[in-house]
Write an enzyme that holds these catalytic residues in place. Structure first.
Site, PDB file in Angstrom:
ATOM      1  N   ILE A 245     -46.298  22.750  -1.224  1.00 27.48           N
ATOM      2  CA  ILE A 245     -47.508  21.810  -1.495  1.00 27.48           C
ATOM      3  C   ILE A 245     -47.812  22.162  -3.016  1.00 27.48           C
ATOM      4  O   ILE A 245     -48.442  23.078  -3.439  1.00 27.48           O
ATOM      5  CB  ILE A 245     -48.746  22.134  -0.534  1.00 27.48           C
ATOM      6  CG1 ILE A 245     -48.413  21.939   0.759  1.00 27.48           C
ATOM      7  CG2 ILE A 245     -49.724  21.059  -1.263  1.00 27.48           C
ATOM      8  CD1 ILE A 245     -49.735  22.043   1.717  1.00 27.48           C
ATOM      9  N   PRO A 246     -47.107  21.299  -3.797  1.00 26.40           N
ATOM     10  CA  PRO A 246     -47.096  21.534  -5.364  1.00 26.40           C
ATOM     11  C   PRO A 246     -48.362  21.416  -6.086  1.00 26.40           C
ATOM     12  O   PRO A 246     -48.469  20.640  -7.045  1.00 26.40           O
ATOM     13  CB  PRO A 246     -45.902  20.700  -5.806  1.00 26.40           C
ATOM     14  CG  PRO A 246     -46.165  19.392  -5.000  1.00 26.40           C
ATOM     15  CD  PRO A 246     -46.737  20.042  -3.794  1.00 26.40           C
ATOM     16  N   CYS A 247     -49.360  22.436  -5.888  1.00 28.34           N
ATOM     17  CA  CYS A 247     -50.519  22.368  -6.565  1.00 28.34           C
ATOM     18  C   CYS A 247     -50.163  22.798  -7.902  1.00 28.34           C
ATOM     19  O   CYS A 247     -50.988  22.547  -8.995  1.00 28.34           O
ATOM     20  CB  CYS A 247     -51.415  23.363  -6.009  1.00 28.34           C
ATOM     21  SG  CYS A 247     -51.073  25.209  -5.847  1.00 28.34           S
ATOM     22  N   HIS A 248     -49.067  23.425  -8.343  1.00 22.74           N
ATOM     23  CA  HIS A 248     -48.614  23.838  -9.695  1.00 22.74           C
ATOM     24  C   HIS A 248     -48.424  22.728 -10.580  1.00 22.74           C
ATOM     25  O   HIS A 248     -48.374  22.765 -11.904  1.00 22.74           O
ATOM     26  CB  HIS A 248     -47.516  24.625  -9.460  1.00 22.74           C
ATOM     27  CG  HIS A 248     -46.390  24.169  -8.992  1.00 22.74           C
ATOM     28  ND1 HIS A 248     -46.022  24.246  -7.606  1.00 22.74           N
ATOM     29  CD2 HIS A 248     -45.189  23.499  -9.472  1.00 22.74           C
ATOM     30  CE1 HIS A 248     -44.711  23.614  -7.287  1.00 22.74           C
ATOM     31  NE2 HIS A 248     -44.526  23.174  -8.442  1.00 22.74           N
ATOM     32  N   ARG A 249     -48.229  21.357 -10.024  1.00 15.67           N
ATOM     33  CA  ARG A 249     -48.146  20.449 -10.811  1.00 15.67           C
ATOM     34  C   ARG A 249     -49.122  19.524 -11.254  1.00 15.67           C
ATOM     35  O   ARG A 249     -49.278  18.418 -12.134  1.00 15.67           O
ATOM     36  CB  ARG A 249     -47.077  19.481  -9.944  1.00 15.67           C
ATOM     37  CG  ARG A 249     -45.852  20.002  -9.554  1.00 15.67           C
ATOM     38  CD  ARG A 249     -44.945  19.020  -8.826  1.00 15.67           C
ATOM     39  NE  ARG A 249     -43.616  19.600  -8.274  1.00 15.67           N
ATOM     40  CZ  ARG A 249     -43.139  19.315  -7.374  1.00 15.67           C
ATOM     41  NH1 ARG A 249     -43.438  18.288  -6.505  1.00 15.67           N
ATOM     42  NH2 ARG A 249     -42.020  19.760  -6.902  1.00 15.67           N
TER      43      ARG A 249
END
Length: 282
Positions: A245-249
């Protein structure tokens, strides 16, 4: 990851952190190599092996000005189109068709009572990672530095669950992504503990194409809550499944990288790695 690989990762992480702090000076190869106590030749070699691109190109990609440029692009109609259609251009991660099956209110309330949770520890490009799953799907993935503390963090989320140290197929399919193997992503399901609002935010994050970024405001707008940027930030900060779940984006509207539960250096490294992976000609 063996001891030497771990040393190399720490050196590259230190180099990335140095670049972040000094990007305005655009430090050259010699300056960064000296910072991590390596010869320019050796530093160039291990950095390229680790990141898949040269330090110079990596710096170009993760610089704040470039982040602003990407953010501006994701605010365009192209990003909206990609989101609404589920498409993401050349991004292989668009094939990630994760079905989020939230826990029932009873499961949420009782802290996972009667749930059997398998867990294991693994290595990734970005450091040690803890991963856990139920019969329904992946419920936890987090970077860590201390194994004991990582397990305590997991147990705190599900205080009444039964924990078994076991690497199962659900975890294996999720970990394949760190080997650049996207072939089994369509087999991944997520079994998450969260409110309806959190689940909606996490599901929306999956729509951000690999190699692109969005702001907290973008996410708020896409879930039809344009004034809820702060609440969106809180939900993103409680993301239970790192990387997948790409919260880093998600970065700040100013273009600044912003915070990350597992460290801004790691966040910047992941953004850069995804950038050069999805744009190999860059």
């Amino acid at each position: 990851m063996n001891e030497q690989e771990n040393i190399n990762y720490n050196r590259i992480a230190e180099a990335i952190d140095y670049i972040i702090q000094n990007f305005k000076e655009q430090p050259n190869l010699d300056a960064v190599a000296e910072k991590v106590h390596l010869s320019p030749f050796h530093f160039q070699k291990i950095f390229t092996e680790w990141a898949g691109t040269s330090p110079k190109k990596f710096l170009q990609f993760v610089s704040i000005e470039h982040a602003k440029k990407i953010l501006k692009e994701t605010q365009s109609s192209l990003f909206d189109t990609a989101y609404e259609t589920g498409l993401s251009g050349t991004s292989r991660l668009h094939d990630l068709f994760v079905r989020i099956e939230g826990m029932t209110p009873a499961e949420y309330k009782n802290g996972g009572k009667n749930l059997v949770i398998n867990y294991s520890f693994a290595e990734s490009l970005f450091g040690h990672i803890a991963v856990a799953s139920t019969l329904k799907g992946l419920c936890h993935m987090a970077f860590y530095t201390d194994e004991k503390q990582a397990l305590e963090t997991l147990k705190a989320k599900f205080p009444n669950a039964i924990f078994v140290r076991k690497l199962d197929l659900i975890q294996q399919n999720a970990l394949f992504i760190f080997q650049n193997d996207w072939s089994r992503l369509n087999e991944i399901k997520l079994h998450l503990k969260g409110t309806d609002f959190q689940l909606k935010v996490w599901e929306t994050l999956l729509k951000i194409p690999m190699g692109q970024l969005a702001s907290y405001g973008d996410i708020a707008r896409l879930i039809k809550k344009p004034n809820a940027s702060r609440a969106v930030g809180t939900a993103i900060g409680s993301n239970p499944v790192a990387f997948l779940i790409p919260c880093h984006r998600v970065i700040q509207s100013t273009g600044a990288i912003g915070g990350y539960m597992w460290g801004t250096t790691r966040k910047t490294a992941i953004i850069g790695w995804e950038g050069v992976t999805s744009n190999p000609e860059f």
